[in-house]
Design a protein around this motif. Structure first.
Motif, short mmCIF file in Angstrom:
data_model
loop_
_atom_site.label_atom_id
_atom_site.label_comp_id
_atom_site.label_asym_id
_atom_site.label_seq_id
_atom_site.Cartn_x
_atom_site.Cartn_y
_atom_site.Cartn_z
N THR A 291 0.80 -1.23 0.00
CA THR A 291 0.00 0.00 0.00
C THR A 291 0.83 1.28 0.00
O THR A 291 0.31 2.34 -0.32
CB THR A 291 -0.92 0.03 1.24
OG1 THR A 291 -0.13 0.08 2.44
CG2 THR A 291 -1.81 -1.20 1.29
N PHE A 292 2.12 1.19 0.34
CA PHE A 292 2.93 2.37 0.64
C PHE A 292 2.96 3.38 -0.51
O PHE A 292 2.61 4.55 -0.33
CB PHE A 292 4.35 1.93 1.00
CG PHE A 292 5.25 3.04 1.44
CD1 PHE A 292 4.98 3.77 2.59
CD2 PHE A 292 6.36 3.40 0.69
CE1 PHE A 292 5.81 4.80 3.00
CE2 PHE A 292 7.20 4.42 1.09
CZ PHE A 292 6.91 5.13 2.25
N LEU A 293 3.37 2.96 -1.70
CA LEU A 293 3.51 3.90 -2.81
C LEU A 293 2.17 4.45 -3.26
O LEU A 293 2.08 5.60 -3.70
CB LEU A 293 4.21 3.22 -3.99
CG LEU A 293 5.67 2.82 -3.76
CD1 LEU A 293 6.24 2.14 -4.99
CD2 LEU A 293 6.51 4.05 -3.40
N TYR A 294 1.12 3.66 -3.11
CA TYR A 294 -0.21 4.13 -3.49
C TYR A 294 -0.70 5.20 -2.54
O TYR A 294 -1.30 6.20 -2.95
CB TYR A 294 -1.20 2.96 -3.51
CG TYR A 294 -0.84 1.90 -4.53
CD1 TYR A 294 -0.97 2.15 -5.90
CD2 TYR A 294 -0.37 0.65 -4.13
CE1 TYR A 294 -0.65 1.18 -6.83
CE2 TYR A 294 -0.04 -0.32 -5.06
CZ TYR A 294 -0.19 -0.06 -6.41
OH TYR A 294 0.14 -1.01 -7.34
N ARG A 295 -0.46 5.01 -1.24
CA ARG A 295 -0.93 5.99 -0.27
C ARG A 295 -0.07 7.25 -0.26
O ARG A 295 -0.51 8.31 0.19
CB ARG A 295 -0.98 5.37 1.13
CG ARG A 295 -1.97 4.21 1.23
CD ARG A 295 -2.36 3.91 2.65
NE ARG A 295 -3.11 5.01 3.23
CZ ARG A 295 -3.47 5.08 4.50
NH1 ARG A 295 -3.13 4.09 5.33
NH2 ARG A 295 -4.13 6.11 4.97
N LEU A 296 1.13 7.15 -0.81
CA LEU A 296 1.93 8.35 -1.02
C LEU A 296 1.42 9.17 -2.19
O LEU A 296 1.76 10.35 -2.33
CB LEU A 296 3.40 7.96 -1.29
CG LEU A 296 4.26 7.58 -0.08
CD1 LEU A 296 5.64 7.15 -0.55
CD2 LEU A 296 4.37 8.72 0.92
N GLY A 297 0.63 8.56 -3.05
CA GLY A 297 0.14 9.25 -4.24
C GLY A 297 1.09 9.15 -5.41
O GLY A 297 0.91 9.84 -6.42
N ILE A 298 2.09 8.28 -5.29
CA ILE A 298 3.07 8.12 -6.38
C ILE A 298 2.53 7.18 -7.46
O ILE A 298 2.77 7.37 -8.64
CB ILE A 298 4.40 7.58 -5.81
CG1 ILE A 298 5.04 8.64 -4.91
CG2 ILE A 298 5.36 7.18 -6.93
CD1 ILE A 298 6.30 8.17 -4.21
#
Length: 448
Positions: free
Chosen positions: A32-39
């Motif tokens: 989920t990390f990169l998605y929740r960063l908006g990247i």
């Protein structure tokens, strides 16, 4: 807000090694990390769809909230077919449920961004929301501030404030009162929830009780998964299925004892054990085997088609509703331990007689309505649970009448989805510029 962002940035820097370790070692964070960063955005996701028209954004935190919010998102897409509707979740499990259930119904399913201005700005720039509807909970200062500065209405729908949550909010009422006033509308589930949000500091002119989404649940039409469940779990008309849904640690021993006692007089009785956290499936199978019962995981049964054992252990997400549909009696977990209970309307949707323990504080209004209509039974221990199972299965007409009363409670209190959609429609309309036009503005009908 500058202090909040300063502290947030410092905390992120100091915790960076722990974040990196969490991303590397935790599958959930890694996914989920990169998605929740908006990247990154999940695939398939057509960003061009959001460039031509401002979207309606529906957000839900995790699995329980997602299941409550899905009917609203579907309703909005049917109501506004030419406007993009996007659905977001914060957790991996919530996102997976939404993706599976909503792939054909909305224009995109995404992750909710972390509450950092950079992350929020990126996601807002892609989704271009005209209105945001947050279902049940997930309140973040930067998100609300960003939307308010850009005059984007934010609705807190199906809002529920438990006693424990109220204590936390009141401890920092100077902060949460301000946050509550950032919402364009707060729509509590009940008058009790309304009094609690007002106590924290919400503006009473922007609070409207519209009811509880959970009453708007509909039994899903039989699909491929349901038919497969039916072929495997109900091989003969003489079989009876008792399901314990969303159980917590400490409850399964009681459920197993009740099942074994009831099985002495109920021929062909089988148990479906669906833990709240499917990762506990292995430990539960060991517990069942210690009781000299045959057991198998649901996932393996679906793969191999083996005959049903005494106890089927559910080891995945998203199967519970289909399993309720096949069962004869349901116990709702989280209620024999101090966990506040889970939603008893899920089995009521399928006209099942419902059992639950004494702790239903998270669903107090719903459980009380069911008890008032003699549509549910409170059980305190294995003996009471076994007796209830025996009595209901010994008299099918009593069980059927009880299930019909449970369904009747659900039907009598429907309407929150429609009222919330009406409110969203009001927020989508341009501001009223003259008094005569205001007379035609949609009304918001509160429940008393």
């Amino acid at each position: 807000m500058p202090i909040y962002n300063f502290l947030l940035t410092i905390a992120m820097i100091l915790s960076l090694p722990f974040w990196l370790a969490g991303v590397l070692w935790s599958e959930k964070r890694r996914k989920t990390f990169l998605y929740r960063l908006g990247i990154r955005f999940p695939k398939p996701f057509d960003r061009n769809r959001f460039k031509t028209e401002e979207s309606i954004w529906v957000h839900a935190l995790s699995v329980g909230e997602v299941l409550s919010a899905l009917p609203l998102a579907r309703h909005l897409k049917q109501r506004y077919p030419d406007r993009p509707v996007v659905f977001s979740a914060s957790t991996l499990s919530g996102f997976e449920i939404a993706s599976r259930e909503m792939a054909e119904d909305v224009d995109g399913v995404v992750y909710f961004p972390y509450d950092h201005p950079w992350c929020i700005r990126r996601v807002f720039s892609f989704l271009r929301p005209a209105v945001v509807c947050i279902v049940e909970t997930d309140i973040w200062p930067n998100f609300l501030r960003f939307a308010r500065k850009r005059h984007i209405p934010v609705i807190w729908a199906n809002a529920r404030v438990s006693e424990d949550s109220l204590k936390g909010y009141m401890r920092f009422s100077w902060l949460f009162g301000r946050l509550f006033r950032q919402f364009t509308w707060i729509c509590p589930q009940s008058e009790t929830d309304r009094s609690r949000v007002l106590a924290v500091g919400a503006d009473p002119q922007h609070v409207a009780v519209l009811g509880n989404f959970k009453f708007d649940q509909l039994a899903p039409p039989p699909d491929e998964h349901f038919q497969k469940f039916k072929r495997i779990l109900v091989p003969g008309a003489e079989q009876k299925l008792f399901i314990a849904g969303s159980t917590h640690e400490g409850e399964e021993q009681i459920v197993l004892a009740a099942f074994l006692e009831a099985r002495e007089t109920v021929s062909g009785l089988r148990l479906i054990l669906a833990p709240r956290h499917p990762k506990r499936a292995k430990a539960l199978m060991q517990l069942v085997q210690e009781r000299q019962c045959s057991t198998e995981r649901l996932s393996r049964m679906l793969q191999t088609g083996v005959d049903p054992p005494d106890v089927i252990v559910v080891d995945g997400m998203g199967a519970l509703r289909g399993l309720y549909a096949l069962s004869d009696v349901a116990f709702v977990g989280g209620s024999l331990v101090n966990a506040g209970g889970h939603n008893p309307l899920e089995p009521a949707t399928f006209r099942l007689p419902v059992l639950f323990g004494p702790d239903m504080t998270d669903f107090g209004e719903i459980s009380e309505l069911l008890l008032q209509q003699h549509a549910a039974i409170v059980v305190h221990d294995a003996a009471e649970m076994a007796a209830a199972i025996r009595d209901l299965l010994a008299d099918p007409q009593v069980a059927k009448d009880m299930g019909e009363r449970a369904y009747g409670v659900l039907r009598a209190h429907r309407g929150a989805i429609q009222k919330t959609a009406d409110l969203i429609g009001r927020c989508l309309q341009p501001p009223v510029m003259n008094p005569s036009a205001e007379a035609h503005a949609p009304e918001i009908h509160s429940q008393s």
